[in-house]
Design a protein around this motif. Structure first.
Motif, PDB file in Angstrom:
ATOM      1  N   CYS A 132     -14.809  50.407  19.150  1.00 23.54           N
ATOM      2  CA  CYS A 132     -14.815  50.829  20.558  1.00 23.54           C
ATOM      3  C   CYS A 132     -15.040  49.641  21.481  1.00 23.54           C
ATOM      4  O   CYS A 132     -14.388  49.514  22.525  1.00 23.54           O
TER       5      CYS A 132
ATOM      6  N   VAL B  26       2.029  54.517  22.368  1.00 20.96           N
ATOM      7  CA  VAL B  26       0.604  54.809  22.199  1.00 20.96           C
ATOM      8  C   VAL B  26       0.361  56.308  22.390  1.00 20.96           C
ATOM      9  O   VAL B  26      -0.334  56.955  21.611  1.00 20.96           O
ATOM     10  N   GLY B  27       0.977  56.874  23.435  1.00 18.12           N
ATOM     11  CA  GLY B  27       0.793  58.296  23.727  1.00 18.12           C
ATOM     12  C   GLY B  27       1.221  59.185  22.576  1.00 18.12           C
ATOM     13  O   GLY B  27       0.459  60.043  22.132  1.00 18.12           O
ATOM     14  N   LEU B  29       1.719  58.399  19.503  1.00 18.32           N
ATOM     15  CA  LEU B  29       0.947  58.103  18.297  1.00 18.32           C
ATOM     16  C   LEU B  29      -0.405  58.823  18.342  1.00 18.32           C
ATOM     17  O   LEU B  29      -0.794  59.525  17.399  1.00 18.32           O
ATOM     18  N   VAL B  30      -1.107  58.680  19.469  1.00 19.08           N
ATOM     19  CA  VAL B  30      -2.382  59.380  19.632  1.00 19.08           C
ATOM     20  C   VAL B  30      -2.150  60.892  19.577  1.00 19.08           C
ATOM     21  O   VAL B  30      -2.914  61.634  18.963  1.00 19.08           O
ATOM     22  N   LEU B  33      -1.730  61.983  16.069  1.00 11.25           N
ATOM     23  CA  LEU B  33      -3.027  61.874  15.396  1.00 11.25           C
ATOM     24  C   LEU B  33      -3.907  63.080  15.702  1.00 11.25           C
ATOM     25  O   LEU B  33      -4.404  63.750  14.791  1.00 11.25           O
ATOM     26  N   ILE B  34      -4.108  63.384  16.979  1.00 13.33           N
ATOM     27  CA  ILE B  34      -5.005  64.489  17.311  1.00 13.33           C
ATOM     28  C   ILE B  34      -4.326  65.836  17.055  1.00 13.33           C
ATOM     29  O   ILE B  34      -4.995  66.851  16.885  1.00 13.33           O
ATOM     30  N   THR B  45      -8.485  65.203  24.577  1.00 11.49           N
ATOM     31  CA  THR B  45      -8.076  63.810  24.418  1.00 11.49           C
ATOM     32  C   THR B  45      -7.579  63.224  25.730  1.00 11.49           C
ATOM     33  O   THR B  45      -7.953  62.108  26.110  1.00 11.49           O
ATOM     34  N   LEU B  49      -9.084  60.096  27.895  1.00 12.68           N
ATOM     35  CA  LEU B  49      -8.317  58.882  28.174  1.00 12.68           C
ATOM     36  C   LEU B  49      -7.948  58.735  29.650  1.00 12.68           C
ATOM     37  O   LEU B  49      -7.410  57.708  30.056  1.00 12.68           O
ATOM     38  N   ILE B  68       0.882  62.296  24.778  1.00 16.23           N
ATOM     39  CA  ILE B  68      -0.160  62.921  23.973  1.00 16.23           C
ATOM     40  C   ILE B  68       0.118  64.407  23.825  1.00 16.23           C
ATOM     41  O   ILE B  68       0.003  64.981  22.736  1.00 16.23           O
ATOM     42  N   TRP B 382      -0.343  60.520   7.687  1.00 15.19           N
ATOM     43  CA  TRP B 382      -1.034  61.554   8.468  1.00 15.19           C
ATOM     44  C   TRP B 382      -1.799  62.483   7.548  1.00 15.19           C
ATOM     45  O   TRP B 382      -2.892  62.939   7.872  1.00 15.19           O
TER      46      TRP B 382
END
Lengths: 152, 502
Positions: A132, B26-27, B29-30, B33-34, B45, B49, B68, B382
């Motif tokens: 973090c 990034v979006g 991918l995150v 993930l979630i 999330t 963010l 996301i 995953w």
């Protein structure tokens, strides 16, 4: 809780709505309502609070007639530890910095479950706090202190 | 048409800029993930963010946050199929047949069909956005304050119709949201109200502590009470990803129907991914030649809902982009993100910031292509994440939430507010009060008050103005019709069955 309330979920929702309505009605009692052609800051919230109160009363009344679910088990341990972790972060972040404050937050959270394994918890906390710090402070550039104030 | 192509080209030039491409990646991918991980959703999330999105330009921020949401729709199906748990609420119906397929060794095919369907659904949804964005926003530019008020009224009433559980409670939650939204400085008179002398409340409560508290922290407390935290998930093995020809023949029509259902239901107030997937499953079950296959691994039961939820996820952007009105809690958060960036949401954004709107739309194409690549070949990665037990995951969620909330204003008050709202959110869980209407009321409340005041000012205090403006009257009639429909026993019953599996 008395047996006579046959729908506790609806009943306590009603109580909550009435409480919110009364809170806003009372603390907004000195706000000017204006007239319809020129409404003041008190007009809209007062109207909304009135309707909310009426909905609350209806829910309470209806709850005495209908059958429904009880509130069930409250996760007291979860409430205390999770809220405690967030508050601990707030109390310590300015003085202690992200590393110490973050570790404290993680540890308090881990207390939320009897399933926590302590070696694992320590390892995860250290890795996550370092990640973090690198991501948010070094990478994105958030203005959060990293180290305690008395160190730097 | 030419107009759309020009705008699309402009959007594409924005979307392929280095930073925007990176943020889209990034979006999604995150999001994946979630989406894969149960116990954390796109709402919490995105709320976490939000503060970080402040550090990049508006275009990049909104592209990432949107990624996301639609990325989570892809990830959610993986968990549903392989673990029989919805990684995402909208994947709940995918569990039913997807998991059965996995147990029969067809898990790979189910994953592939879900990903292909997701892409087809999303593409349809994006096409619908492109076609309707310009006409709708130019229509909305002609709206009077009375029309706007009635439109928001319609949106809020509609969101209760589609909310789960008691209507009266959903209405109450909207009003609680509106009251919380009125904390701070009144926009038209500049008067302080409901601040109780707390300096931090003079500017009102930010949406971040509210959303993180009610959706993130409350959810963690709830999970601590219900989940068995000791073990990671049992994951079914993935074999070949290729669906057979017979499977594709059954799946393809379901995907087309799912695209249509999702595109329509996504636009409705309160609609979006969740409603679309449930509706599609119901339709597929009704239309199937062998309905008894459902529940035992019918591929239509995966293809339809997985297509519909992505189409719905995309078209739910339409009211937000063209009217500045959120149709669900996710869009409310996106509007919050725009406001943090100093963009006032509404139909004028389309003409004032075409690069922002069309950059987002075109980035959705790119994001969806990335998602197919991220999800199919990398499925093993995953799946291995699912072995991370919740007992390790939840302290990380708490820490991320804390950092996110604190960093928006560097304010410890926001952290205490988030803790308080987390407690309130857990009380709502216990009382079976759906929190989504509260967030919609919170976002729409100030705008409703402002438009109500302006409409009244223009009509010199005559409330009949809401009935004499045709557009306003139309929305009010539509609202009345919806309320009447809910009162019908038939509608009430089907509403209960649709949401029973949530």
């Amino acid at each position: 809780m008395k047996r006579s309330i046959s729908h506790p979920q609806d009943f306590w929702s009603g109580v909550l709505f009435i409480a919110v309505a009364v809170l806003f009605a009372v603390s907004g009692r000195n706000l000017d309502a204006g007239q319809l052609s020129q409404i003041g800051p008190g007009y809209f919230p007062r109207g909304v609070a009135l309707i909310l109160g009426l909905i609350g009363v209806t829910l309470c009344a209806r709850a005495l007639l209908r059958k429904g679910q009880s509130l069930g088990f409250w996760s007291v341990r979860g409430i205390v530890t999770v809220l405690g972790a967030v508050i601990a972060f707030g109390l310590s972040i300015r003085e202690m910095g992200l590393i110490c404050s973050g570790l404290a937050t993680m540890f308090v959270s881990f207390l939320g479950t009897p399933d926590a394994r302590w070696l694992e918890a320590i390892a995860v906390s250290v890795i996550v706090v370092i990640a973090c710090t690198l991501l948010f402070v070094t990478g994105i550039g958030l203005t959060i202190p990293i180290w305690p104030r008395f160190v730097v | 048409m030419e107009n759309i192509l020009d705008s699309a080209w402009l959007g594409l030039t924005v979307a392929v800029q280095g930073q925007n491409l990176l943020m889209a990646f990034v979006g999604v991918l995150v999001g994946t993930l979630i989406g894969v991980l149960p116990g954390i959703g796109p709402l919490a999330t995105m709320a976490m963010l939000l503060p970080i999105s402040f550090y990049v330009p508006a275009e990049a921020a909104i592209i990432m946050l949107a990624g996301i949401y639609y990325g989570a729709q892809y990830g959610g199906s993986t968990t549903a199929i392989l673990v029989n748990m919805p990684g995402e609420a909208s994947a709940a119906v995918t569990c039913i047949d997807g998991y059965q397929m996995a147990r029969k060794g067809r898990g790979g095919a189910a994953l592939a069909v879900a990903a292909i369907g997701s892409f087809i659904g999303a593409s349809t949804g994006i096409l619908v956005i492109m076609l309707f964005a310009i006409p709708l926003s130019s229509l909305a530019l002609a709206f009077t304050p009375a029309d706007y008020f009635s439109l928001m009224f319609f949106g809020l009433i509609g969101s209760t119709l589609l909310a789960r559980g008691s209507l009266l409670k959903a209405l109450g939650m909207i009003l609680v949201g509106i009251l919380i939204g009125s904390i701070g400085t009144d926009a038209s008179s500049g008067t302080q109200r409901f601040t109780w002398g707390v300096l931090e409340l003079y500017e009102g409560l930010d949406i971040t502590p509210i959303a993180v508290g009610i959706f993130g922290i409350a959810e963690v407390i709830r999970n601590l009470a219900t989940h068995s935290l000791g073990v990671g998930a049992q994951v079914e093995k993935v074999t070949s990803l290729m669906p057979t020809r017979a499977e594709m023949r059954d799946a393809f029509p379901a995907m087309l129907r799912g695209s249509a259902i999702g595109s329509v239901l996504g636009v409705l107030p309160g609609g979006g991914a969740l409603l679309s997937s449930f509706a599609s499953y119901t339709v597929e079950k009704k239309l199937a030649r062998k309905p008894d296959e459902f529940g035992h691994g019918a591929i239509q039961g995966v293809a339809g809902p997985e297509t519909a939820n992505n189409a719905g996820a995309q078209t739910s952007f339409i009211p937000m982009l063209t009217l500045g009105i959120p149709s669900n809690a996710i869009m409310a958060i996106l509007i919050g993100a725009l406001m943090i960036q100093g963009v006032v949401p509404g139909p004028q954004v389309m003409t004032e910031r075409p690069g922002l709107v069309w950059g987002l739309i075109m980035s959705m194409w790119i994001g969806n292509i990335m998602l197919v690549i991220i999800n199919l070949p990398l499925v093993g990665l995953w799946v291995s994440l699912l072995r991370v037990p919740y007992r390790i995951l939840f302290p990380c969620i708490v820490l991320f939430s804390a950092i996110g909330v604190y960093s928006i204003n560097n304010s410890t008050f926001d952290l205490y507010a988030a803790a308080f709202l987390g407690l309130l959110g857990y009380v709502f869980v216990k009382l079976d009060c759906e929190p989504t209407p509260l967030i919609l009321g919170l976002i729409l409340g100030p705008a409703m008050e402002e438009n109500f005041g302006r409409a009244m000012q223009l009509s010199r205090g005559d409330p009949s103005t809401f009935f004499t403006h045709p557009i306003s009257l139309g929305f009010l009639i539509a609202s009345a019709l919806m309320v009447a429909m809910i009162a019908l026993p038939f509608m009430r019953k089907s509403r209960e069955t649709v949401f029973v599996e949530d």
